[in-house]
Design an enzyme around this catalytic site. Structure first.
Site, PDB file in Angstrom:
ATOM      1  N   SER A   1       0.794  -1.231   0.000  1.00  0.00           N
ATOM      2  CA  SER A   1       0.000   0.000   0.000  1.00  0.00           C
ATOM      3  C   SER A   1       0.825   1.280   0.000  1.00  0.00           C
ATOM      4  O   SER A   1       0.256   2.382  -0.107  1.00  0.00           O
ATOM      5  CB  SER A   1      -0.949   0.013   1.203  1.00  0.00           C
ATOM      6  OG  SER A   1      -2.074  -0.804   0.954  1.00  0.00           O
TER       7      SER A   1
ATOM      8  N   LYS B   1       0.200   3.812  -2.656  1.00  0.00           N
ATOM      9  CA  LYS B   1      -0.772   4.903  -2.573  1.00  0.00           C
ATOM     10  C   LYS B   1      -0.118   6.270  -2.413  1.00  0.00           C
ATOM     11  O   LYS B   1      -0.787   7.297  -2.572  1.00  0.00           O
ATOM     12  CB  LYS B   1      -1.749   4.627  -1.433  1.00  0.00           C
ATOM     13  CG  LYS B   1      -2.596   3.368  -1.632  1.00  0.00           C
ATOM     14  CD  LYS B   1      -3.574   3.172  -0.501  1.00  0.00           C
ATOM     15  CE  LYS B   1      -4.485   1.975  -0.726  1.00  0.00           C
ATOM     16  NZ  LYS B   1      -3.881   0.691  -0.351  1.00  0.00           N
TER      17      LYS B   1
ATOM     18  N   SER C   1      -6.212   3.682   4.268  1.00  0.00           N
ATOM     19  CA  SER C   1      -5.546   2.830   3.281  1.00  0.00           C
ATOM     20  C   SER C   1      -6.544   2.043   2.435  1.00  0.00           C
ATOM     21  O   SER C   1      -6.309   0.894   2.065  1.00  0.00           O
ATOM     22  CB  SER C   1      -4.563   1.861   3.964  1.00  0.00           C
ATOM     23  OG  SER C   1      -3.625   1.369   3.025  1.00  0.00           O
TER      24      SER C   1
ATOM     25  N   LYS D   1       3.356   6.629   5.165  1.00  0.00           N
ATOM     26  CA  LYS D   1       2.422   5.600   4.689  1.00  0.00           C
ATOM     27  C   LYS D   1       2.932   4.213   5.007  1.00  0.00           C
ATOM     28  O   LYS D   1       4.122   3.919   4.877  1.00  0.00           O
ATOM     29  CB  LYS D   1       2.218   5.729   3.177  1.00  0.00           C
ATOM     30  CG  LYS D   1       1.111   4.837   2.625  1.00  0.00           C
ATOM     31  CD  LYS D   1      -0.263   5.302   3.093  1.00  0.00           C
ATOM     32  CE  LYS D   1      -1.378   4.322   2.701  1.00  0.00           C
ATOM     33  NZ  LYS D   1      -1.401   3.113   3.557  1.00  0.00           N
TER      34      LYS D   1
END
Length: 411
Positions: free
Chosen positions: A93, A96, A153, A255
């Site tokens: 993720s 992202k 997320s 993140k």
């Protein structure tokens, strides 16, 4: 025909020798840390900068329980330590971050607005993995989707944003790869907006650090999303998975990522005083481990290094002799301010060496590159900067040029 090939009459020789003696008497010596040489010799003297500062630190870099990692000081851009920084890995993720970058770019160019309502397709709604829990036919804004993607997320939010920007996720992935190429992320390729596993969906930790730097510097107006600890949508509250937001007040992003094949990953950034550090770790064994190892790397990076400003833009680093010009010397400097990260307490030991071609012959234009400024510590080059002419130098008149030509002849 060159001046050296001219045959001078005896009286002319006497005049020229007198002029030469006068000019040599007023010549300015080169600075002690300036290395002037022919172009070929300068190239041979060039030394590659160190790739990591860890070897210069009195305190060894920590060995982390992760597959690969990197730590970078954003002010200087220098790598403090790394392990396998260019090996391709799954980003999960953390993908992202690039998704957000492309969306932020669309907002900046007024192709989207934060209060714009997005259409939730069945494809976005059914996207697996972590979710924001958006629904078809239920209104949702771009601002809500950004919070759902960054804080929660949500894979469904990521796809909905991709479709809002580019019409489809594959088309959006093409935009992601264009941005990656522009940033110099040479070891990265994106197949989707979510980070779900893909055969070619791979990055390197160095590339992720480059991406983080671009996002922080290019879109400060949207960076607040990464500091948000929780978000509620559709009566469901989810906490930010970045545990460091609670563990360390200096941490303000960035993140997390996790899949079974990628392991637990985290791009973390903290600002203490004027310094900002970005760390990337991938392949940790647990959510707790990625937080603990990231904090360990952040603390080591802050505690064992200083970042200092050595030169301002357009500040002369050296005064160099000019031949055949209206001025006899010119200041040489760097196009931008130079910040340098060094082991703590070592800032006073940094030396600068200006390596330039010789001779410098007028005319010289402002900004003309004439060499390289090496910043060294303990005999090792920490970084090299282009050395350029700070002020233009016009060509001298006939007699001034002739005097300098004779002077060079006798040199």
């Amino acid at each position: 025909m060159s001046f050296r090939s001219l045959v001078l009459k005896p009286t002319t020789r006497m005049v020229m020798l007198a002029m030469t003696a006068s000019v040599l008497a007023t010549a300015t010596p080169l600075m002690a840390q300036e290395a002037a040489a022919p172009a070929a010799a300068v190239a041979q003297q060039a030394q590659a900068p160190v790739t990591s500062l860890a070897d210069l630190s009195a305190v060894p870099a920590p060995v982390l329980a992760a597959r690969a990692w990197i730590s970078i000081d954003l002010t200087s851009g220098q790598v403090l330590t790394s392990k396998d920084p260019d090996v391709q890995v799954e980003p999960a993720s953390i993908t992202k971050v690039m998704t957000a970058y492309v969306v932020f770019q669309a907002l900046k160019e007024n192709r989207l607005s934060l209060d714009q309502q997005a259409i939730v397709s069945e494809f976005a709604w059914k996207t697996g993995g972590s979710r924001m829990f958006i629904e078809p036919r239920k209104p949702v804004t771009v601002d809500e989707l950004l919070q759902g993607m960054i804080v929660q997320s949500g894979n469904d939010a990521s796809v909905a944003l991709a479709e809002a920007v580019a019409g489809s996720e594959p088309a959006f992935a093409a935009l992601m790869n264009q941005q990656a190429e522009r940033m110099g992320m040479s070891r990265s390729y994106f197949e989707n907006a979510t980070g779900l596993p893909g055969e070619r969906h791979l990055v390197s930790v160095r590339d992720l650090a480059i991406l983080a730097e671009h996002l922080i510097e290019d879109f400060p107006e949207y960076y607040h999303y990464y500091q948000q600890r929780e978000y509620s949508y559709n009566n469901i509250t989810q906490a930010n998975r970045n545990r460091l937001l609670w563990a360390d007040p200096s941490v303000d992003g960035l993140k997390t990522g996790h899949t079974s094949s990628a392991g637990y990953c985290l791009v973390a950034t903290a600002k203490r005083g004027d310094r900002r550090i970005v760390t990337v770790i991938v392949g940790a064994d647990s959510e707790a481990a990625r937080a603990e190892e990231s904090l360990k790397l952040l603390n080591w990076s802050f505690q064992n290094f200083d970042t200092v400003k050595l030169l301002d833009a357009d500040q002369p680093a050296v005064q160099a002799q000019v031949w055949e010009g209206e001025q006899k010397e010119v200041g040489l400097g760097v196009p931008e301010a130079v910040w340098l990260t060094v082991p703590r307490g070592k800032a006073g030991d940094v030396q600068s060496v200006a390596r330039r071609t010789d001779p410098l012959v007028a005319p010289l234009t402002q900004g003309q590159r004439v060499g390289t400024l090496d910043l060294t510590l303990d005999g090792q080059v920490l970084r090299s900067e282009p050395l350029q002419v700070l002020t233009p130098v016009e060509r001298a008149g006939f007699f001034g040029r002739m005097a300098d030509t004779v002077r060079r002849w006798f040199n």
